[in-house]
Motif scaffolding. Structure first.
Motif, PDB file in Angstrom:
ATOM      1  N   MET A 142       0.843  -1.200   0.000  1.00 62.81           N
ATOM      2  CA  MET A 142       0.000   0.000   0.000  1.00 62.81           C
ATOM      3  C   MET A 142       0.875   1.247   0.000  1.00 62.81           C
ATOM      4  SD  MET A 142      -2.989   1.051   2.700  1.00 62.81           S
ATOM      5  CE  MET A 142      -3.899   2.578   2.503  1.00 62.81           C
ATOM      6  N   LYS A 143       0.489   2.220  -0.790  1.00 63.46           N
ATOM      7  CA  LYS A 143       1.244   3.457  -0.926  1.00 63.46           C
ATOM      8  C   LYS A 143       1.163   4.282   0.358  1.00 63.46           C
ATOM      9  CE  LYS A 143       0.551   5.300  -4.837  1.00 63.46           C
ATOM     10  NZ  LYS A 143      -0.152   5.997  -5.949  1.00 63.46           N
ATOM     11  N   SER A 144       2.307   4.828   0.784  1.00 59.29           N
ATOM     12  CA  SER A 144       2.312   5.689   1.967  1.00 59.29           C
ATOM     13  C   SER A 144       1.724   7.056   1.627  1.00 59.29           C
ATOM     14  CB  SER A 144       3.742   5.868   2.476  1.00 59.29           C
ATOM     15  OG  SER A 144       4.501   6.646   1.563  1.00 59.29           O
ATOM     16  N   TYR A 145       1.325   7.779   2.663  1.00 56.06           N
ATOM     17  CA  TYR A 145       0.791   9.120   2.407  1.00 56.06           C
ATOM     18  C   TYR A 145       1.870  10.023   1.833  1.00 56.06           C
ATOM     19  CZ  TYR A 145       2.834  11.478   6.543  1.00 56.06           C
ATOM     20  OH  TYR A 145       3.685  12.055   7.455  1.00 56.06           O
ATOM     21  N   GLN A 146       3.136   9.793   2.190  1.00 53.72           N
ATOM     22  CA  GLN A 146       4.229  10.595   1.644  1.00 53.72           C
ATOM     23  C   GLN A 146       4.370  10.365   0.135  1.00 53.72           C
ATOM     24  OE1 GLN A 146       4.381   8.569   4.315  1.00 53.72           O
ATOM     25  NE2 GLN A 146       5.820   9.309   5.873  1.00 53.72           N
ATOM     26  N   GLU A 147       4.298   9.099  -0.282  1.00 53.12           N
ATOM     27  CA  GLU A 147       4.381   8.781  -1.707  1.00 53.12           C
ATOM     28  C   GLU A 147       3.194   9.372  -2.463  1.00 53.12           C
ATOM     29  OE1 GLU A 147       6.619   4.455  -1.711  1.00 53.12           O
ATOM     30  OE2 GLU A 147       4.530   4.559  -1.034  1.00 53.12           O
ATOM     31  N   ALA A 148       2.014   9.296  -1.853  1.00 53.84           N
ATOM     32  CA  ALA A 148       0.822   9.877  -2.490  1.00 53.84           C
ATOM     33  C   ALA A 148       0.973  11.387  -2.644  1.00 53.84           C
ATOM     34  CB  ALA A 148      -0.418   9.547  -1.662  1.00 53.84           C
ATOM     35  N   ASN A 149       1.486  12.048  -1.604  1.00 58.03           N
ATOM     36  CA  ASN A 149       1.676  13.498  -1.692  1.00 58.03           C
ATOM     37  C   ASN A 149       2.672  13.871  -2.777  1.00 58.03           C
ATOM     38  OD1 ASN A 149      -0.148  14.522   0.162  1.00 58.03           O
ATOM     39  ND2 ASN A 149       1.296  14.515   1.870  1.00 58.03           N
ATOM     40  N   ALA A 150       3.761  13.113  -2.905  1.00 59.56           N
ATOM     41  CA  ALA A 150       4.753  13.417  -3.948  1.00 59.56           C
ATOM     42  C   ALA A 150       4.107  13.347  -5.325  1.00 59.56           C
ATOM     43  CB  ALA A 150       5.925  12.444  -3.848  1.00 59.56           C
ATOM     44  N   GLU A 151       3.278  12.350  -5.551  1.00 61.25           N
ATOM     45  CA  GLU A 151       2.596  12.225  -6.841  1.00 61.25           C
ATOM     46  C   GLU A 151       1.602  13.361  -7.057  1.00 61.25           C
ATOM     47  OE1 GLU A 151       0.843   8.362  -7.062  1.00 61.25           O
ATOM     48  OE2 GLU A 151       2.780   7.316  -7.041  1.00 61.25           O
ATOM     49  N   ILE A 152       0.887  13.724  -6.011  1.00 63.28           N
ATOM     50  CA  ILE A 152      -0.092  14.816  -6.122  1.00 63.28           C
ATOM     51  C   ILE A 152       0.608  16.132  -6.427  1.00 63.28           C
ATOM     52  CG2 ILE A 152      -1.723  16.211  -4.773  1.00 63.28           C
ATOM     53  CD1 ILE A 152      -2.470  13.530  -3.326  1.00 63.28           C
ATOM     54  N   ILE A 153       1.703  16.409  -5.747  1.00 65.41           N
ATOM     55  CA  ILE A 153       2.445  17.648  -5.985  1.00 65.41           C
ATOM     56  C   ILE A 153       2.992  17.675  -7.403  1.00 65.41           C
ATOM     57  CG2 ILE A 153       4.536  18.911  -5.339  1.00 65.41           C
ATOM     58  CD1 ILE A 153       3.865  18.135  -2.408  1.00 65.41           C
ATOM     59  N   ASP A 154       3.489  16.546  -7.884  1.00 63.81           N
ATOM     60  CA  ASP A 154       3.956  16.492  -9.271  1.00 63.81           C
ATOM     61  C   ASP A 154       2.832  16.861 -10.237  1.00 63.81           C
ATOM     62  OD1 ASP A 154       6.528  15.830  -8.626  1.00 63.81           O
ATOM     63  OD2 ASP A 154       6.421  13.749  -9.326  1.00 63.81           O
ATOM     64  N   ARG A 155       1.637  16.363  -9.958  1.00 66.77           N
ATOM     65  CA  ARG A 155       0.502  16.695 -10.829  1.00 66.77           C
ATOM     66  C   ARG A 155       0.165  18.175 -10.731  1.00 66.77           C
ATOM     67  NH1 ARG A 155      -4.587  16.978  -9.408  1.00 66.77           N
ATOM     68  NH2 ARG A 155      -4.415  15.532  -7.632  1.00 66.77           N
ATOM     69  N   TRP A 156       0.173  18.724  -9.508  1.00 64.00           N
ATOM     70  CA  TRP A 156      -0.099  20.152  -9.358  1.00 64.00           C
ATOM     71  C   TRP A 156       0.877  20.981 -10.198  1.00 64.00           C
ATOM     72  CZ3 TRP A 156      -0.356  20.405  -3.269  1.00 64.00           C
ATOM     73  CH2 TRP A 156      -1.545  19.830  -2.829  1.00 64.00           C
ATOM     74  N   ILE A 157       2.115  20.575 -10.217  1.00 65.03           N
ATOM     75  CA  ILE A 157       3.131  21.335 -10.960  1.00 65.03           C
ATOM     76  C   ILE A 157       2.811  21.334 -12.455  1.00 65.03           C
ATOM     77  CG2 ILE A 157       5.578  21.371 -11.608  1.00 65.03           C
ATOM     78  CD1 ILE A 157       6.103  20.283  -8.738  1.00 65.03           C
ATOM     79  N   THR A 158       2.398  20.187 -12.987  1.00 61.61           N
ATOM     80  CA  THR A 158       2.026  20.144 -14.413  1.00 61.61           C
ATOM     81  C   THR A 158       0.808  21.019 -14.684  1.00 61.61           C
ATOM     82  OG1 THR A 158       0.577  18.208 -14.156  1.00 61.61           O
ATOM     83  CG2 THR A 158       2.917  17.798 -14.601  1.00 61.61           C
ATOM     84  N   GLU A 159       0.015  21.285 -13.639  1.00 62.08           N
ATOM     85  CA  GLU A 159      -1.184  22.126 -13.782  1.00 62.08           C
ATOM     86  C   GLU A 159      -0.894  23.600 -13.488  1.00 62.08           C
ATOM     87  OE1 GLU A 159      -3.820  20.217 -11.046  1.00 62.08           O
ATOM     88  OE2 GLU A 159      -4.223  18.503 -12.371  1.00 62.08           O
TER      89      GLU A 159
END
Length: 252
Positions: free
Chosen positions: A1-18
């Motif tokens: 299961m993905k950690s909340y830290q890993e999930a946040n890193a992915e979310i922030i990467d998406r925010w940057i593309t946006e």
């Protein structure tokens, strides 16, 4: 299961593309201005850090940008002559650091990692740590301050941006309705997770004065300066309600 830290890193990467504002690096013109001594840096959303907080010239000082990727602060430190290391868990934030360094022709050590773990640095390795608002994405903050104390030299500075918790008070920030229970913690309270999920905010956590200021003091730091800051917009901003602290602490 993905950690909340890993999930946040992915979310922030998406925010940057946006087009996330905290992922937009400084321009070439801003870098040139810094070379000429005209610059500003932010620990919190709107209020620049007072120049005197940096303790004089930054030339040849070893600076760690802790959760400070994005090419916004480290290029300024580099322009002022510092030896820079940036540590962040977002690949896109680190890629911005790499691109700016290549564009402007300076060296920087770029390390991907998670600040909730032991920092991969030697004792007393840095003269200054620059830590903009980011520990609101971390469940436990006291261990971070202990690690900062460990990797700083005697007399070293920790400059931190801290969320004071006001942003987590209401389920609906626009209407200021439905008061939340504290601590705000999406890992413990499903209703908190739902609020963040609906607003695409990643995993965020409230932290108290005791945790953040007390945590620095417990780690051994001496607090020398503090100021408050607001959001950039929204009802708290419109009512001039501070939502952030910036602190300057010294390792004696």
């Amino acid at each position: 299961m993905k950690s909340y830290q890993e999930a946040n890193a992915e979310i922030i990467d998406r925010w940057i593309t946006e087009g996330w504002e905290w992922g937009i690096p400084v321009s070439h013109e801003e870098f040139l201005e810094a070379l000429e001594g005209r610059w500003r840096m932010l620990l919190t959303p709107t209020k620049p850090v007072p120049v005197e907080w940096f303790g004089g010239s930054l030339k040849n000082r070893k600076v760690l940008g802790l959760a400070s990727g994005g090419g916004q602060q480290m290029p300024i430190f580099a322009a002022l002559g510092a030896q820079c290391t940036v540590f962040d868990y977002s690949p896109k934030q680190l890629e911005s650091e790499r691109l700016v360094a290549q564009r402007e022709g300076y060296s920087i050590r770029i390390i991907r990692g998670d600040m909730t773990q032991a920092l991969p640095f030697a004792d007393e390795e840095f003269d200054l740590i620059f830590h903009p608002v980011s520990n609101c994405y971390v469940q436990e903050v006291k261990p971070i301050f202990k690690e900062c104390y460990r990797v700083l030299t005697s007399g070293g500075l920790l400059l931190s941006g801290l969320d004071n918790g006001v942003n987590f008070m209401f389920a609906d920030e626009e209407t200021l309705t439905d008061l939340n229970t504290f601590p705000f913690d999406p890992l413990k309270y499903p209703e908190h997770y739902k609020i963040l999920e609906n607003e695409d905010c990643g995993f965020q956590f409230s932290h108290t004065l005791e945790e953040q200021i007390g945590g620095q003091l417990e780690a051994g730091f001496r607090l020398t300066h503090l100021y408050e800051d607001t959001n950039e917009s929204g009802p708290f901003f419109e009512h001039n309600i501070p939502c952030f602290w910036a602190t300057r602490a010294v390792k004696d």
